[in-house]
Enzyme design. Structure first.
Site, PDB file in Angstrom:
ATOM      1  N   LYS A   1       0.749  -0.781   0.033  1.00 36.65           N
ATOM      2  CA  LYS A   1      -0.207   0.247  -0.095  1.00 36.65           C
ATOM      3  C   LYS A   1       0.600   1.540  -0.232  1.00 36.65           C
ATOM      4  CE  LYS A   1      -3.948   2.044   1.059  1.00 36.65           C
ATOM      5  NZ  LYS A   1      -4.197   2.726  -0.646  1.00 36.65           N
TER       6      LYS A   1
ATOM      7  N   LEU B   1      -4.252   8.123  -1.287  1.00 36.58           N
ATOM      8  CA  LEU B   1      -3.577   7.190  -0.667  1.00 36.58           C
ATOM      9  C   LEU B   1      -3.478   7.281   1.563  1.00 36.58           C
ATOM     10  CD1 LEU B   1      -0.839   9.504  -2.255  1.00 36.58           C
ATOM     11  CD2 LEU B   1      -0.817   7.006  -2.810  1.00 36.58           C
TER      12      LEU B   1
ATOM     13  N   CYS C   1      -1.066   9.621  -8.783  1.00 40.83           N
ATOM     14  CA  CYS C   1      -2.073   9.295  -8.124  1.00 40.83           C
ATOM     15  C   CYS C   1      -3.213  10.165  -8.272  1.00 40.83           C
ATOM     16  CB  CYS C   1      -1.997   8.739  -6.232  1.00 40.83           C
ATOM     17  SG  CYS C   1      -3.436   8.899  -5.067  1.00 40.83           S
TER      18      CYS C   1
ATOM     19  N   GLY D   1      -2.346  -2.401 -15.819  1.00 41.32           N
ATOM     20  CA  GLY D   1      -3.399  -1.583 -16.212  1.00 41.32           C
ATOM     21  C   GLY D   1      -4.542  -2.623 -16.601  1.00 41.32           C
TER      22      GLY D   1
END
Lengths: 303, 246
Positions: A45, A73, A131, A244
């Site tokens: 993460k 995030l 992000c 992706g």
């Protein structure tokens, strides 16, 4: 297993399958379902210098053949990642892991990477300059070649670990950003992060996601991701990690033919927590079907 | 949690847009009332989380309201079809602190998980009062089923077309030993404000994975960040941020 091995920046992976950051937490939930040591590696993460709650709810929306997320995030901050999450992770995953790092300033990226550089478990730093769900940071570093290069340089200066820059597809010319990173010393690039999108709730006439926009992922983005991996692989000499919308062993092979040395699996883990296991188990038979002896033989084969 | 396939035995409307679906399969992953299953549906990428209403042997009941494409698709599934599910998700309600006369408070499609909870509390010899809030008389479901279990049932409707007029807080008992609530957030907040005793509240969220991986449904509590799908959906009253806002 020999046939599926790849070498990612000096570290040998049993297979090229790597769960993408933010879709696999710190592995715990998946370790309850299967032995996650079958994975090539995984990218944990996204980590920032300070703890983050992330965005207000709702953070998730359905999309045709995919989903939108605007998690923002959420993470406990680098110090707690190092003191709590990594020791817990070491109990369930015994291979080098990819540390995904995000930031809101160049100094913050560098400081977070510097602290993670001391962790033996961390094989690579994956620096997220893409992000789409945080403001004043994240993606803004990944949409300008000069900024992308500056982050790369700052991170390279504080670590001896391989640095992989994670790129945004929300740009006019992703190859130019990749080239800027490579010229600044990046050891590799990974792409694509999510594509910015949105949905509106017809009943409330308001955006579904509280952040208004979110990142689109899932099979819907696969052809876009593949095209970008292809363009970047043509433009740079450093290894490319493709991701992706990858959801099958066939997709993994397609990504590798487009130039990917390894492949990250994201949204598929959420729709089907066994996705990576299934893909890894399917790989040998799919390789046979397409007369592939070694996966390394096909990397960039379509270039 | 466990991936399992449930066979649809029945899928019938209880009201104009609330359906009850009876399923058959492995119910062993469901260990507490208030847990949910996450259902894969053709043509949709994300699974749809639906709370468990009842479990009896290999039979499982869910009740859902048609609110979007997922539930609409679910409503058109025919008996005999199989549903790919992750079962036994979420923490569920804890039974140990219920006291002698707990109250169960449900609003609209928040009512279903209280049914299995009521059964479990009655098995323990509790006196169970159930307060159900709906918008109109036409939307009422399961009040008779709760009565048949042996609960005292109180119903309110917003328009006054059945029972007490107003929100469900209008029919709460005076001195319950404990409360369990499930419903839309404004209702939960009203119940939180109206009852002084301790309690547990079940929250709803748009989820990504449903098993704690994606952080798509995290909320802040006094005891840290909680994932509604994994650390919830049931939260203890004492851990809610609403305590700090009082």
């Amino acid at each position: 297993m020999e046939r599926t091995k790849v070498n990612l920046l000096g570290i040998e992976l049993d297979n090229p399958v790597i769960p993408a950051s933010g879709t696999f937490g710190y592995g715990r939930e998946f370790a309850e379902l299967y032995d996650i040591n079958i994975l090539g590696s995984f990218s944990f993460k996204g980590t920032t210098l300070h703890p983050r709650l992330g965005n207000p709810l709702p953070r998730i929306a359905e999309a045709p053949a995919g989903m939108l997320n605007a998690v923002g995030l959420q993470n406990p901050g680098v110090d707690r990642v190092i003191s709590e999450e990594l020791p817990n992770l070491a109990k369930i995953f015994h291979k080098p892991v990819m540390a995904n790092v995000s930031g809101f300033s160049i100094e913050e990226y560098a400081e977070t990477c510097k602290r993670l550089d001391t962790c033996e478990q961390v094989g690579w730093l994956e620096v997220n300059i893409s992000c789409p769900n945080v403001h004043h940071g994240g993606m803004s570093f990944g949409t300008d070649p000069a900024q992308a290069a500056a982050v790369t340089k700052a991170v390279k200066a504080v670590t001896t670990k391989p640095v992989i820059m994670k790129l945004s597809p929300n740009v006019t010319d992703i190859a130019a950003i990749a080239k800027a990173c490579a010229d600044a010393g990046a050891d590799g690039v990974s792409l694509i992060n999510t594509l910015m999108g949105m949905r509106i709730n017809l009943n409330t006439r308001r955006p579904v996601i509280a952040n208004v926009t979110g990142g689109l992922s899932g099979p819907a983005v696969f052809p876009v991701a593949l095209r970008m991996v292809y363009q970047v692989a043509k433009a740079v000499d450093i290894p490319v990690i493709g991701m992706g919308g990858v959801s099958s062993a066939e997709d993994v092979i397609e990504m590798m033919m487009a130039g990917a040395t390894a492949v990250e699996i994201g949204a598929a883990n959420l729709a089907d927590p066994f996705a990576c296991k299934r893909i890894i188990e399917d790989l040998p038979a799919v390789m046979d079907k397409y007369h592939i002896n070694q996966l390394t033989d096909i990397i960039g084969g379509a270039l | 949690m466990k991936q399992t396939s449930y066979i649809i035995l029945e899928n019938k409307p209880l009201t104009i847009n609330v359906f009850r679906m009876m399923l058959r399969g492995d119910t062993s992953p469901i260990i507490a009332p208030g847990q949910f299953i996450n259902i894969q549906l053709d043509g949709l990428y994300l699974r749809r989380p639906i709370s468990v209403c009842d479990v009896e042997g290999d039979r499982l009941t869910i009740i859902y309201k048609v609110v979007g494409r997922g539930t609409e698709r679910l409503s058109r599934m025919a008996p005999g079809a199989a549903l790919d599910c992750f079962s036994g998700l979420g923490n569920g309600y804890g039974l140990t602190c219920a006291g002698e006369n707990p109250v169960l408070v449900g609003g609209g499609v928040g009512v279903p998980p209280l049914y299995l909870l009521a059964k479990k509390l009655l098995e323990q010899g509790k006196r169970v009062t159930v307060c159900l809030g709906f918008n109109t008389a036409e939307e009422i479901f399961y009040s008779d089923e709760f009565k048949a279990l042996g609960c005292e049932v109180r119903v309110s409707t917003v328009d006054g077309s059945y029972g007490a007029k107003g929100f469900v807080t209008a029919v709460l008992p005076d001195k319950p030993s404990y409360y369990y609530a499930c419903g839309p957030e404004p209702m939960l907040k009203a119940v939180f404000g109206a009852l002084d005793c301790s309690g547990q509240l079940s929250f709803e969220a748009r989820m990504g994975c449903g098993f704690g991986a994606c952080m798509g449904c995290t909320c802040e509590t006094l005891t840290g960040y909680k994932r509604i799908c994994k650390d919830g959906p049931v939260m203890r009253k004492e851990e809610l941020l609403w305590n700090a806002q009082r």
